[in-house]
Design a protein around this motif. Structure first.
Motif, PDB file in Angstrom:
ATOM      1  N   VAL A 209      45.667  46.627  66.235  1.00 16.34           N
ATOM      2  CA  VAL A 209      45.097  46.365  65.100  1.00 16.34           C
ATOM      3  C   VAL A 209      45.840  45.083  64.605  1.00 16.34           C
ATOM      4  O   VAL A 209      46.604  44.726  64.235  1.00 16.34           O
ATOM      5  CB  VAL A 209      45.525  47.528  63.841  1.00 16.34           C
ATOM      6  CG1 VAL A 209      44.862  47.374  62.803  1.00 16.34           C
ATOM      7  CG2 VAL A 209      45.934  49.133  64.357  1.00 16.34           C
ATOM      8  N   ILE A 210      44.481  44.414  64.260  1.00 15.21           N
ATOM      9  CA  ILE A 210      44.018  43.662  64.179  1.00 15.21           C
ATOM     10  C   ILE A 210      43.952  43.163  61.989  1.00 15.21           C
ATOM     11  O   ILE A 210      42.531  44.272  61.929  1.00 15.21           O
ATOM     12  CB  ILE A 210      43.721  42.449  65.010  1.00 15.21           C
ATOM     13  CG1 ILE A 210      43.895  42.549  66.117  1.00 15.21           C
ATOM     14  CG2 ILE A 210      43.377  40.797  64.128  1.00 15.21           C
ATOM     15  CD1 ILE A 210      42.902  41.576  66.823  1.00 15.21           C
ATOM     16  N   ASP A 211      44.565  42.767  61.129  1.00 18.68           N
ATOM     17  CA  ASP A 211      44.224  42.718  59.887  1.00 18.68           C
ATOM     18  C   ASP A 211      42.544  41.579  59.496  1.00 18.68           C
ATOM     19  O   ASP A 211      43.366  40.153  60.355  1.00 18.68           O
ATOM     20  CB  ASP A 211      44.673  42.662  58.445  1.00 18.68           C
ATOM     21  CG  ASP A 211      44.859  42.637  57.107  1.00 18.68           C
ATOM     22  OD1 ASP A 211      43.729  42.148  57.247  1.00 18.68           O
ATOM     23  OD2 ASP A 211      45.588  42.611  56.680  1.00 18.68           O
ATOM     24  N   SER A 212      41.466  42.057  59.721  1.00 24.42           N
ATOM     25  CA  SER A 212      40.279  40.389  59.366  1.00 24.42           C
ATOM     26  C   SER A 212      40.773  39.761  59.245  1.00 24.42           C
ATOM     27  O   SER A 212      39.818  38.405  58.137  1.00 24.42           O
ATOM     28  CB  SER A 212      38.855  40.591  59.882  1.00 24.42           C
ATOM     29  OG  SER A 212      39.009  42.324  59.056  1.00 24.42           O
ATOM     30  N   ASP A 213      41.237  40.682  56.883  1.00 20.25           N
ATOM     31  CA  ASP A 213      42.063  39.018  56.256  1.00 20.25           C
ATOM     32  C   ASP A 213      42.349  38.408  56.449  1.00 20.25           C
ATOM     33  O   ASP A 213      42.160  37.067  55.456  1.00 20.25           O
ATOM     34  CB  ASP A 213      41.606  39.819  55.056  1.00 20.25           C
ATOM     35  CG  ASP A 213      40.241  40.596  54.575  1.00 20.25           C
ATOM     36  OD1 ASP A 213      39.480  40.648  54.817  1.00 20.25           O
ATOM     37  OD2 ASP A 213      40.483  41.601  53.328  1.00 20.25           O
ATOM     38  N   ALA A 214      43.629  38.596  57.845  1.00 21.26           N
ATOM     39  CA  ALA A 214      44.791  37.789  57.466  1.00 21.26           C
ATOM     40  C   ALA A 214      44.655  36.899  58.843  1.00 21.26           C
ATOM     41  O   ALA A 214      45.299  36.021  58.993  1.00 21.26           O
ATOM     42  CB  ALA A 214      45.645  38.609  57.703  1.00 21.26           C
ATOM     43  N   GLU A 215      43.887  37.152  59.644  1.00 21.60           N
ATOM     44  CA  GLU A 215      43.478  36.465  61.166  1.00 21.60           C
ATOM     45  C   GLU A 215      42.481  36.648  61.765  1.00 21.60           C
ATOM     46  O   GLU A 215      41.888  36.960  61.633  1.00 21.60           O
ATOM     47  CB  GLU A 215      45.348  36.952  61.830  1.00 21.60           C
ATOM     48  CG  GLU A 215      45.227  38.282  62.142  1.00 21.60           C
ATOM     49  CD  GLU A 215      46.090  38.835  63.146  1.00 21.60           C
ATOM     50  OE1 GLU A 215      46.052  38.256  63.840  1.00 21.60           O
ATOM     51  OE2 GLU A 215      46.914  39.958  63.366  1.00 21.60           O
ATOM     52  N   ASP A 216      42.198  36.176  62.980  1.00 24.39           N
ATOM     53  CA  ASP A 216      41.180  35.617  63.624  1.00 24.39           C
ATOM     54  C   ASP A 216      41.059  36.675  64.692  1.00 24.39           C
ATOM     55  O   ASP A 216      41.937  36.765  65.380  1.00 24.39           O
ATOM     56  CB  ASP A 216      41.243  34.107  64.640  1.00 24.39           C
ATOM     57  CG  ASP A 216      39.978  33.835  64.948  1.00 24.39           C
ATOM     58  OD1 ASP A 216      38.890  34.524  65.331  1.00 24.39           O
ATOM     59  OD2 ASP A 216      39.605  33.078  65.486  1.00 24.39           O
TER      60      ASP A 216
END
Length: 345
Positions: A209-216
């Motif tokens: 899961v990738i936090d799209s607000d925090a990283e590319d």
């Protein structure tokens, strides 16, 4: 006096409560509870006494006038319901065994009309309430599952061992994509915005899961081996990023656009990756095509629900007269999973 009483009863039986839209529908407060005529039941259809109606983003778009119902569809909002069969009108020249009877509990994809006490449904679009599920949970399934199955498994042609990237892992579509992808043997990467939504996507079973607000997310997806299928509800600047994430021969499947629907495309990148860009809408499909898709979902996905491999995720349940609050909840964007209206007990 007795005749008048019977006429009053007959008139009352032809009227139902439904959610209507006043003005231009730009605000959730434009929704209100109204009285209207019960729908006619054509041959090959059943009348459903609605228990719960699913609330979806297309309902919000229709309320605002940007997603009009197709010709012949009910102008009333609502694309999925659960409830009880009230009346059956078998198809013309159909045999005695229609597979359903009055009183059966069902859920169904509807072509509009779900925000009402009664809705007419093509008999081929009915699904049984999965064993162990409540009517509230069942109402959250048809639109969501048919959309994800059609786009992930058919248009996206996802295979076991491949990797799917889905955006909005906290949404109804996102949560179902995570679960369905895992159930069919794929690796799932999800994006979401913020730690809370990311934790939800992780709990749904996503491998990454990738936090799209925090990283590319592009760099993170590439580091994880890239994606064979991207299921996207965002569009806008995400399209070029999706293409950058895609493996050779990969597929981008567009099912919505939280950002701009019009994007700039470098065709050389599509050609170089031998990529396929596709997408679809569920509502404009023909009744025959919806019947085919319903049967396929019943065959392939319903056993996964009854085994617990896929489960509905309800984030909120609102009373029928609180449709405005349900729409406000959806528009706020903080929900995780699905929202339903309790139409009748």
């Amino acid at each position: 006096m007795k005749r008048l009483l019977r006429e009053e009863i007959k008139e009352n039986e032809s009227v139902m409560k439904a959610i209507s839209v006043r003005g231009d529908g730009q605000n959730p407060s434009d929704l209100y509870l109204n009285e209207t005529q019960r729908p006619d039941v054509a041959p090959g259809h059943v009348l459903i006494r609605t228990a719960f109606a699913g609330v979806n983003r297309p309902d919000v778009l229709q309320r605002k006038g940007s997603y009009p119902p197709p010709p012949g569809a009910s102008p009333i909002l609502g694309l999925e319901v659960s409830g009880v069969i009230e009346t059956i009108r078998p198809p013309v020249n159909f045999g005695d065994d229609i597979g359903w009877k009055v009183g059966d509990e069902i859920c169904a994809l509807v072509n509009g009309g779900g925000y009402a006490e009664y809705v007419s449904v093509d008999i081929r679009h009915l699904l049984p309430v999965p064993r162990g599920l409540s009517l509230a949970e069942a109402a959250s399934l048809p639109e969501n599952i048919l959309t994800v199955y059609a786009n992930l498994m058919e248009h996206g042609a996802l295979k076991a061992g491949e990797t799917v990237l889905v955006h909005g892992g906290n949404s109804g579509i996102g949560a179902m994509t995570i679960q369905m992808g895992k159930a069919f043997g794929a690796k799932v990467i999800a994006t979401a915005r913020g730690a809370d939504k990311c934790a939800f996507a992780q709990a749904m079973g996503a491998d990454l899961v990738i936090d799209s607000d925090a990283e590319d997310f592009v760099a993170a997806v590439k580091a994880a081996g890239g994606a064979d299928v991207v299921l996207d509800i965002v569009a806008g600047d995400f399209f070029a990023k999706n293409l950058a994430c895609l493996n050779m021969g990969g597929r981008i499947v567009q099912v919505g656009f939280g950002k701009d629907a019009v994007v700039e495309v470098d065709l050389r990148r599509i050609m170089a990756k031998q990529a396929i860009v596709t997408g679809s809408m569920l509502r404009p499909r023909s009744p025959d095509e919806k019947a085919r898709l319903t049967a396929k979902v019943h065959e392939r996905v319903w056993p996964l629900i009854e085994s617990g491999a896929i489960r509905p995720i309800l984030t909120a349940e609102f009373d029928f007269a609180e449709a405005d609050k349900a729409h406000a909840w959806i528009e706020k964007g903080d929900h995780k999973g699905k929202v339903v209206l309790r139409v009748s007990s």
